[in-house]
Scaffold this motif. Sequence first.
Motif, PDB file in Angstrom:
ATOM      1  N   GLY A  12      -2.266  56.873  39.610  1.00 25.64           N
ATOM      2  CA  GLY A  12      -1.411  56.576  40.795  1.00 25.64           C
ATOM      3  C   GLY A  12      -0.290  55.692  40.528  1.00 25.64           C
ATOM      4  O   GLY A  12       0.380  54.845  41.295  1.00 25.64           O
ATOM      5  N   LYS A  13       0.136  55.531  39.109  1.00 22.59           N
ATOM      6  CA  LYS A  13       1.375  54.697  38.752  1.00 22.59           C
ATOM      7  C   LYS A  13       2.406  54.858  39.491  1.00 22.59           C
ATOM      8  O   LYS A  13       3.322  54.200  39.770  1.00 22.59           O
ATOM      9  N   SER A  14       2.866  56.494  39.708  1.00 22.93           N
ATOM     10  CA  SER A  14       4.199  56.639  40.277  1.00 22.93           C
ATOM     11  C   SER A  14       4.036  56.150  41.762  1.00 22.93           C
ATOM     12  O   SER A  14       5.084  55.781  42.296  1.00 22.93           O
ATOM     13  N   LEU A  31       9.054  56.222  33.387  1.00 23.55           N
ATOM     14  CA  LEU A  31       9.463  56.491  32.113  1.00 23.55           C
ATOM     15  C   LEU A  31       9.408  57.994  31.749  1.00 23.55           C
ATOM     16  O   LEU A  31      10.271  58.498  31.042  1.00 23.55           O
ATOM     17  N   ASP A  32       8.570  58.496  32.413  1.00 21.56           N
ATOM     18  CA  ASP A  32       8.389  59.995  32.104  1.00 21.56           C
ATOM     19  C   ASP A  32       9.659  60.563  32.620  1.00 21.56           C
ATOM     20  O   ASP A  32      10.384  61.553  32.014  1.00 21.56           O
ATOM     21  N   ASP A  33      10.065  60.218  34.122  1.00 25.58           N
ATOM     22  CA  ASP A  33      11.273  60.912  34.511  1.00 25.58           C
ATOM     23  C   ASP A  33      12.755  60.331  33.912  1.00 25.58           C
ATOM     24  O   ASP A  33      13.414  61.594  33.531  1.00 25.58           O
ATOM     25  N   PHE A  55       7.615  63.832  20.957  1.00 25.11           N
ATOM     26  CA  PHE A  55       7.351  63.052  22.211  1.00 25.11           C
ATOM     27  C   PHE A  55       7.227  61.416  22.267  1.00 25.11           C
ATOM     28  O   PHE A  55       7.757  60.949  22.709  1.00 25.11           O
ATOM     29  N   ARG A  56       6.179  61.407  21.443  1.00 24.08           N
ATOM     30  CA  ARG A  56       5.810  59.986  21.313  1.00 24.08           C
ATOM     31  C   ARG A  56       6.696  59.051  20.571  1.00 24.08           C
ATOM     32  O   ARG A  56       7.063  57.730  21.004  1.00 24.08           O
ATOM     33  N   LYS A  57       7.624  59.579  19.750  1.00 25.40           N
ATOM     34  CA  LYS A  57       8.799  58.865  19.272  1.00 25.40           C
ATOM     35  C   LYS A  57       9.839  58.730  20.157  1.00 25.40           C
ATOM     36  O   LYS A  57      10.208  57.665  20.193  1.00 25.40           O
ATOM     37  N   GLY A  78       3.999  56.429  31.079  1.00 25.04           N
ATOM     38  CA  GLY A  78       3.247  57.375  30.948  1.00 25.04           C
ATOM     39  C   GLY A  78       1.763  57.080  30.623  1.00 25.04           C
ATOM     40  O   GLY A  78       1.585  55.901  30.063  1.00 25.04           O
ATOM     41  N   GLY A  79       0.763  57.787  30.779  1.00 27.48           N
ATOM     42  CA  GLY A  79      -0.588  57.473  30.757  1.00 27.48           C
ATOM     43  C   GLY A  79      -0.830  57.149  29.157  1.00 27.48           C
ATOM     44  O   GLY A  79      -1.714  56.244  28.882  1.00 27.48           O
ATOM     45  N   GLY A  80      -0.052  57.687  28.291  1.00 30.79           N
ATOM     46  CA  GLY A  80      -0.385  57.331  26.933  1.00 30.79           C
ATOM     47  C   GLY A  80       0.295  56.177  26.013  1.00 30.79           C
ATOM     48  O   GLY A  80       0.316  55.758  25.074  1.00 30.79           O
ATOM     49  N   LYS A 119       0.446  70.564  35.219  1.00 31.76           N
ATOM     50  CA  LYS A 119       1.593  69.857  34.989  1.00 31.76           C
ATOM     51  C   LYS A 119       1.564  68.946  33.789  1.00 31.76           C
ATOM     52  O   LYS A 119       2.395  68.298  33.666  1.00 31.76           O
ATOM     53  N   ARG A 120       0.439  68.817  33.519  1.00 29.43           N
ATOM     54  CA  ARG A 120       0.202  67.781  32.052  1.00 29.43           C
ATOM     55  C   ARG A 120      -0.289  68.427  30.977  1.00 29.43           C
ATOM     56  O   ARG A 120      -1.532  69.116  30.902  1.00 29.43           O
ATOM     57  N   PRO A 121       0.749  68.601  30.043  1.00 36.01           N
ATOM     58  CA  PRO A 121       0.434  69.324  28.751  1.00 36.01           C
ATOM     59  C   PRO A 121      -1.093  69.062  28.002  1.00 36.01           C
ATOM     60  O   PRO A 121      -1.587  69.872  27.388  1.00 36.01           O
ATOM     61  N   GLU A 142     -11.057  55.478  24.171  1.00 33.90           N
ATOM     62  CA  GLU A 142     -10.005  55.166  23.256  1.00 33.90           C
ATOM     63  C   GLU A 142      -8.907  54.316  23.859  1.00 33.90           C
ATOM     64  O   GLU A 142      -8.621  53.513  23.447  1.00 33.90           O
ATOM     65  N   ARG A 143      -8.482  54.788  25.013  1.00 36.50           N
ATOM     66  CA  ARG A 143      -7.382  54.025  25.577  1.00 36.50           C
ATOM     67  C   ARG A 143      -7.919  52.732  26.365  1.00 36.50           C
ATOM     68  O   ARG A 143      -6.780  51.860  26.602  1.00 36.50           O
ATOM     69  N   SER A 144      -8.897  52.597  26.798  1.00 34.87           N
ATOM     70  CA  SER A 144      -9.231  51.575  27.702  1.00 34.87           C
ATOM     71  C   SER A 144      -8.836  50.236  26.925  1.00 34.87           C
ATOM     72  O   SER A 144      -8.455  49.080  27.310  1.00 34.87           O
TER      73      SER A 144
END
Length: 167
Positions: A12-14, A31-33, A55-57, A78-80, A119-121, A142-144
Amino acid sequence: MNIVLMGYMGSGKSLIGNGLAKKMKLKYLDLDDYIEIQEKKSISDIFKEKGEIYFRKKESFYLKEVLERHKNCIISLGGGTPCFAGNLDIVKNNTNTQSIYLQTSLEELTKRLFEERNKRPLIAHLETQDELKDFIRKHLFERSFYYNQADYKVVTDKKDSDQVIEE
Ligand code: S3P
């Protein structure tokens, strides 16, 4: 002062970022937009045509740019974003930035993301809810580590967006 929202895809970030910006009378920036506008391509096409490393760069480059150029903003990552290339340190070392982790449970994320996974690659290829749930479980594990380093945490489960914004 900027406020940065982080959290998994579908947390729900957006939605929350937009609402929070209105409530606090601040600007909102996603940031994605921002990446899509600068690169003149959708995130899905960037992944498809140039791959995740590219993308990450770019994500890291534009995160720095956004934090340098914009003040008094609510910024959704973005989530990552916080999990790659020292991005979390960039956020944390920026003394004018406070970060908030929107924490959503595995069950809720699976429910929310299943219908809109195309919508999410990173998750578009997953066919069943069980496959998606397994993927999110490992990813969240991993991300937590990164998300939990935010300055504040708000649990979003069983709350409507107004409640989350209020908190
Ligand atoms: C990603 C999340 C997406 C977007 C990209 C990668 C991730 O953002 O940045 O598809 O690695 O979790 P949202 O969290 O806004 O969907």
